[in-house]
Design a protein around this motif. Structure first.
Motif, PDB file in Angstrom:
ATOM      1  N   PHE A  20       0.819  -1.220   0.000  1.00 30.18           N
ATOM      2  CA  PHE A  20       0.000   0.000   0.000  1.00 30.18           C
ATOM      3  C   PHE A  20       0.849   1.265   0.000  1.00 30.18           C
ATOM      4  N   CYS A  49      -1.352   5.987   9.669  1.00 33.68           N
ATOM      5  CA  CYS A  49      -0.587   6.791   8.702  1.00 33.68           C
ATOM      6  C   CYS A  49       0.555   6.064   8.020  1.00 33.68           C
ATOM      7  N   PHE A 109      -5.143   2.880  17.212  1.00 37.05           N
ATOM      8  CA  PHE A 109      -6.032   4.034  16.979  1.00 37.05           C
ATOM      9  C   PHE A 109      -7.093   4.160  18.072  1.00 37.05           C
TER      10      PHE A 109
HETATM   11  C1  LIG Z   1      -3.290   0.281   4.308  1.00 32.49           C
HETATM   12  S1  LIG Z   1      -2.074   0.962   5.358  1.00 32.49           S
HETATM   13  C2  LIG Z   1      -2.216   2.676   4.935  1.00 32.49           C
HETATM   14  C3  LIG Z   1      -1.068   3.513   5.453  1.00 32.49           C
HETATM   15  C4  LIG Z   1      -1.112   4.980   5.007  1.00 32.49           C
HETATM   16  N1  LIG Z   1      -2.371   5.619   5.295  1.00 32.49           N
HETATM   17  C5  LIG Z   1      -0.740   5.127   3.563  1.00 32.49           C
HETATM   18  O1  LIG Z   1      -1.507   5.736   2.812  1.00 32.49           O
HETATM   19  O2  LIG Z   1       0.337   4.659   3.187  1.00 32.49           O
HETATM   20  C6  LIG Z   1      -2.831   0.874   6.967  1.00 32.49           C
HETATM   21  C7  LIG Z   1      -1.879   1.176   8.106  1.00 32.49           C
HETATM   22  O3  LIG Z   1      -2.609   1.176   9.326  1.00 32.49           O
HETATM   23  C8  LIG Z   1      -1.848   0.568  10.344  1.00 32.49           C
HETATM   24  N2  LIG Z   1      -2.858   0.073  11.317  1.00 32.49           N
HETATM   25  C9  LIG Z   1      -3.697  -0.981  11.163  1.00 32.49           C
HETATM   26  N3  LIG Z   1      -4.531  -1.082  12.213  1.00 32.49           N
HETATM   27  C10 LIG Z   1      -4.230  -0.059  13.055  1.00 32.49           C
HETATM   28  C11 LIG Z   1      -4.740   0.385  14.313  1.00 32.49           C
HETATM   29  N4  LIG Z   1      -5.748  -0.253  14.928  1.00 32.49           N
HETATM   30  N5  LIG Z   1      -4.195   1.473  14.884  1.00 32.49           N
HETATM   31  C12 LIG Z   1      -3.173   2.140  14.280  1.00 32.49           C
HETATM   32  N6  LIG Z   1      -2.641   1.780  13.085  1.00 32.49           N
HETATM   33  C13 LIG Z   1      -3.162   0.698  12.476  1.00 32.49           C
HETATM   34  C14 LIG Z   1      -1.039  -0.519   9.640  1.00 32.49           C
HETATM   35  O4  LIG Z   1       0.133  -0.857  10.347  1.00 32.49           O
HETATM   36  C15 LIG Z   1      -0.750   0.177   8.285  1.00 32.49           C
HETATM   37  O5  LIG Z   1       0.473   0.873   8.323  1.00 32.49           O
END
Ligand SMILES: C[S@@+](CC[C@H](N)C(=O)[O-])C[C@H]1O[C@@H](n2cnc3c(N)ncnc32)[C@H](O)[C@@H]1O
Length: 222
Positions: A20, A49, A109
């Motif tokens: 991603f 993020c 989060f």
């Molecule tokens: C699909 S990626 C998108 C990252 C970023 N927004 C980008 O555009 O590159 C989702 C991210 O959310 C993080 N993540 C997943 N669940 C989470 C949670 N409950 N709290 C914080 N971060 C989380 C993952 O580690 C990952 O880096």
């Protein structure tokens, strides 16, 4: 107890399995961010993020940026790429890495509080809502609404994959899932919908602008 997905995300980051992650600033961010009409110094929150280059772009516009990310590997890489040596402080269940207008909370989060987001004026969500399993998305929107200050706006970018038998023309409007998730707390405006086709796979990129309602609509007043 931590959600089972947490271990998967963290393992993905450790193995550098992060398909991603984009190596450029998202073009829809650059194109539609000005439509929020924010002062350049307005604080912005970026949920889930990763180590997105969009964070540096927002920061370069003048915005103090707060983010949250589960993986310490990602947070470390984000500060390394920016050539910054952050300070760390405990923030409840989270650790906040901070340096010159950049506050990245490391952890879940759902552990973030209204105090952590004090002063935030806008949210940039790219692949945050949609990174969560479907059964957590309503909780994500409710928690976001609970911890954001009033008058916040959101720029939300989504990607919808089309099945082979789906007509693109029937899917260029607001998604029913997005409308249902946000309608209780935010007013929703579709800014843009764009069809992509790669190797026979079709998807639609959408950009939404959301405005936090002062008073959530109750089911009986809708
Ligand atoms: C699909 S990626 C998108 C990252 C970023 N927004 C980008 O555009 O590159 C989702 C991210 O959310 C993080 N993540 C997943 N669940 C989470 C949670 N409950 N709290 C914080 N971060 C989380 C993952 O580690 C990952 O880096």
């Amino acid at each position: 107890m931590a959600h089972p997905d947490h271990a998967l995300w963290k393992a993905g980051w450790r193995a550098n399995r992060i398909p991603f992650h984009l190596t450029h600033v998202h073009p829809l961010l650059e194109r539609f961010w000005p439509q929020l009409g924010l002062p350049a110094t307005a604080p912005v929150f970026v949920p889930l993020c990763g180590k997105s280059l969009d964070i540096a772009w927002l920061h370069e516009q003048g915005h103090p940026v707060s983010g949250i990310e589960l993986s310490e590997v990602a947070v470390k890489a984000l500060f390394e790429a920016a050539g910054r040596a952050p300070q760390r402080r405990a923030a409840g269940e989270l650790t906040c890495w901070t340096q010159a207008g950049l506050d990245i909370y490391c952890g879940d989060f759902f552990a973030l509080t209204a105090e952590d987001l004090r002063g935030i004026r806008a949210v940039y969500d790219r692949a945050a809502l949609t990174a969560l399993p479907e059964n957590l998305r309503a909780d994500y929107v409710a928690h976001l609404h609970a911890i954001l200050p009033a008058d916040c706006q959101i720029l939300l970018l989504t990607v919808e994959d089309l099945d082979a038998d789906e007509a693109a023309a029937d899917n260029m409007q607001q998604s029913a899932e997005i409308a249902a998730l946000y309608a209780l707390y935010f007013s929703l405006e579709l800014l843009h919908a764009e069809l992509h086709e790669t190797d026979g796979e079709r998807s639609i990129d959408k950009a939404y602008r959301l405005q936090r309602s002062h008073h959530p609509t109750t089911p009986w007043s809708a």
